[in-house]
Design an enzyme around this catalytic site. Structure first.
Site, mmCIF file in Angstrom:
data_model
loop_
_atom_site.group_PDB
_atom_site.id
_atom_site.type_symbol
_atom_site.label_atom_id
_atom_site.label_comp_id
_atom_site.label_asym_id
_atom_site.label_seq_id
_atom_site.Cartn_x
_atom_site.Cartn_y
_atom_site.Cartn_z
ATOM 1 C CG HIS A 1 75.334 60.237 21.310
ATOM 2 N ND1 HIS A 1 75.857 58.982 21.116
ATOM 3 C CD2 HIS A 1 74.630 60.160 22.463
ATOM 4 C CE1 HIS A 1 75.491 58.187 22.100
ATOM 5 N NE2 HIS A 1 74.744 58.877 22.933
ATOM 6 C CD GLN B 1 70.168 51.377 25.265
ATOM 7 O OE1 GLN B 1 71.300 50.948 25.080
ATOM 8 N NE2 GLN B 1 69.887 52.659 25.195
#
Length: 386
Positions: A177, A320
């Site tokens: 991830h 983000q």
């Protein structure tokens, strides 16, 4: 393990699971004479197609005289737990008070629930890695009146956030991830930051915007019950956040504009609840009455994981990317996080322990962790998600 109530073969809620959650029963007509109103959230478990009201099991005395079961001190096994009050604990609108107990209490409650629903014709069961035989307890099976009050169809059950969440730490815990997200923001050559191989990378925040994923699951829910949800808000949709978006992602000098997120993303993750009493030593802070807390060892930390939930960590990726340097995401992450409403205990998942994708700590030429991060039980859980 076979139960005396019907448990479909494909059910997520067999006696091997026994999760914990918080529910109310807006359509129930059998709770009018009990101490909690149908719309009042209370602690529950799930067996088969039913939500089980633990508050009523406690009121009936079926959760009294729990037996101590512990792996660390076998001499304590069989002793009655005296400092646990199930009538108070399971009448609460959250699992917090239950989770604040020590692990041997969690194990004992789970074992008692299994025994109450275990078919008396079944062979006694050995519960996971704690070698104690669980015998069937037929008190609930023989009490049809209590059954009608404490057992509710899942289809008519209203689910609530299982705990009052005072803090929330988001960890960058999977190498796969971390690499994928790093590629998204920094490119393949600089995807994994050097510190990731040396320490746990995480940050705090967003505890006020955690919502239950099945907030309004009852087929018929009264308005008063719906107002009992998180912070008085019924969470059925996620509002797309607004923030600053780069005019040109390749040229930061061009600045940004304000507008709604165009790259809304979700992340399927596993979250866990930490419980147990404060870890203390004998040293006292001169400014406080209570002993100060001390750090947990990794061996101790394992017994503080109460249970696990699935989590959808909503992310506004375009916002983000612009705002996360240098302190991390802000408005791109704090608008909504959703978790599943049943907490699957660490005891239920223990049989699924396996190696991580890394194999052993410090293997394959990777940095050897510092002493305080060496885990004697290094591994993960093999959980299939579909």
């Amino acid at each position: 393990m076979k139960s005396w109530i019907e448990v479909p073969t494909d059910s997520d809620f067999s006696l091997a699971n026994v999760p914990f959650g918080v529910c109310s029963f807006p359509s129930s007509s059998t709770l009018s004479s009990t101490t909690l109103a149908p719309c009042t959230p209370r602690c529950c478990t799930a067996i088969g197609n039913h939500a089980i009201d633990l508050h009523l099991l406690a009121e009936a005395g079926l959760l009294d005289n729990l037996l101590m079961t512990t792996e660390s001190d076998e001499s304590c096994c069989g002793e009655i737990i005296t400092n646990f009050h199930p009538r108070i604990v399971f009448s609460q609108p959250t699992l917090n008070e239950f989770m604040s107990c020590e692990k041997h209490v969690w194990v004992a409650v789970r074992n008692r629930i299994i025994s109450l629903f275990l078919d008396s014709s079944s062979i006694s069961s050995s519960n996971n890695h704690i070698q104690i035989a669980i015998q069937a307890d037929n008190r609930l099976q023989q009490n049809s009146a209590l059954q009608s009050q404490c057992m509710h169809p899942l289809s008519t059950t209203l689910y609530h956030l299982p705990a009052s969440i005072g803090d929330y730490t988001d960890f960058y815990s999977s190498r796969e991830h971390a690499t994928n997200v790093g590629i998204m923001f920094r490119g393949r050559d600089n995807a994994l930051q050097p510190n990731w191989l040396h320490l746990p990378v995480g940050y705090h925040g967003r505890s006020s915007s955690v919502y239950p994923s099945l907030a309004s699951s009852a087929t018929t829910a009264e308005n008063d019950c719906e107002r009992n949800l998180v912070g008085g808000e019924k969470m059925s949709t996620v509002r797309r956040p607004c923030g600053q978006l780069q005019v040109d992602p390749l040229d930061p000098a061009k600045g940004s504009i304000y507008g709604p997120c165009k790259l809304m993303d979700f992340e399927l993750e596993v979250a866990f609840f930490v419980g147990g009493p404060t870890n203390t030593d004998n040293e006292q802070d001169h400014n406080q009455q209570q002993p100060r807390g001390r750090p947990l060892t990794l061996s101790e930390a394992q017994d503080r994981i109460f249970g696990y939930v699935l989590m959808n960590d909503w992310s506004a990726r375009d916002i983000q990317k612009w705002e996360y340097v240098p302190l991390g995401p802000f408005t791109s992450k704090n608008f909504a996080t959703m978790i599943s409403t049943w907490v699957v205990t660490s005891m239920a998942l223990e049989p699924f322990r396996c190696e991580t994708s890394a194999g052993v700590q410090g293997g394959g030429g990777e940095p050897v962790p510092l002493e305080y991060l060496k885990d004697p039980n290094y591994g993960e859980k093999n959980v299939m998600i579909d």
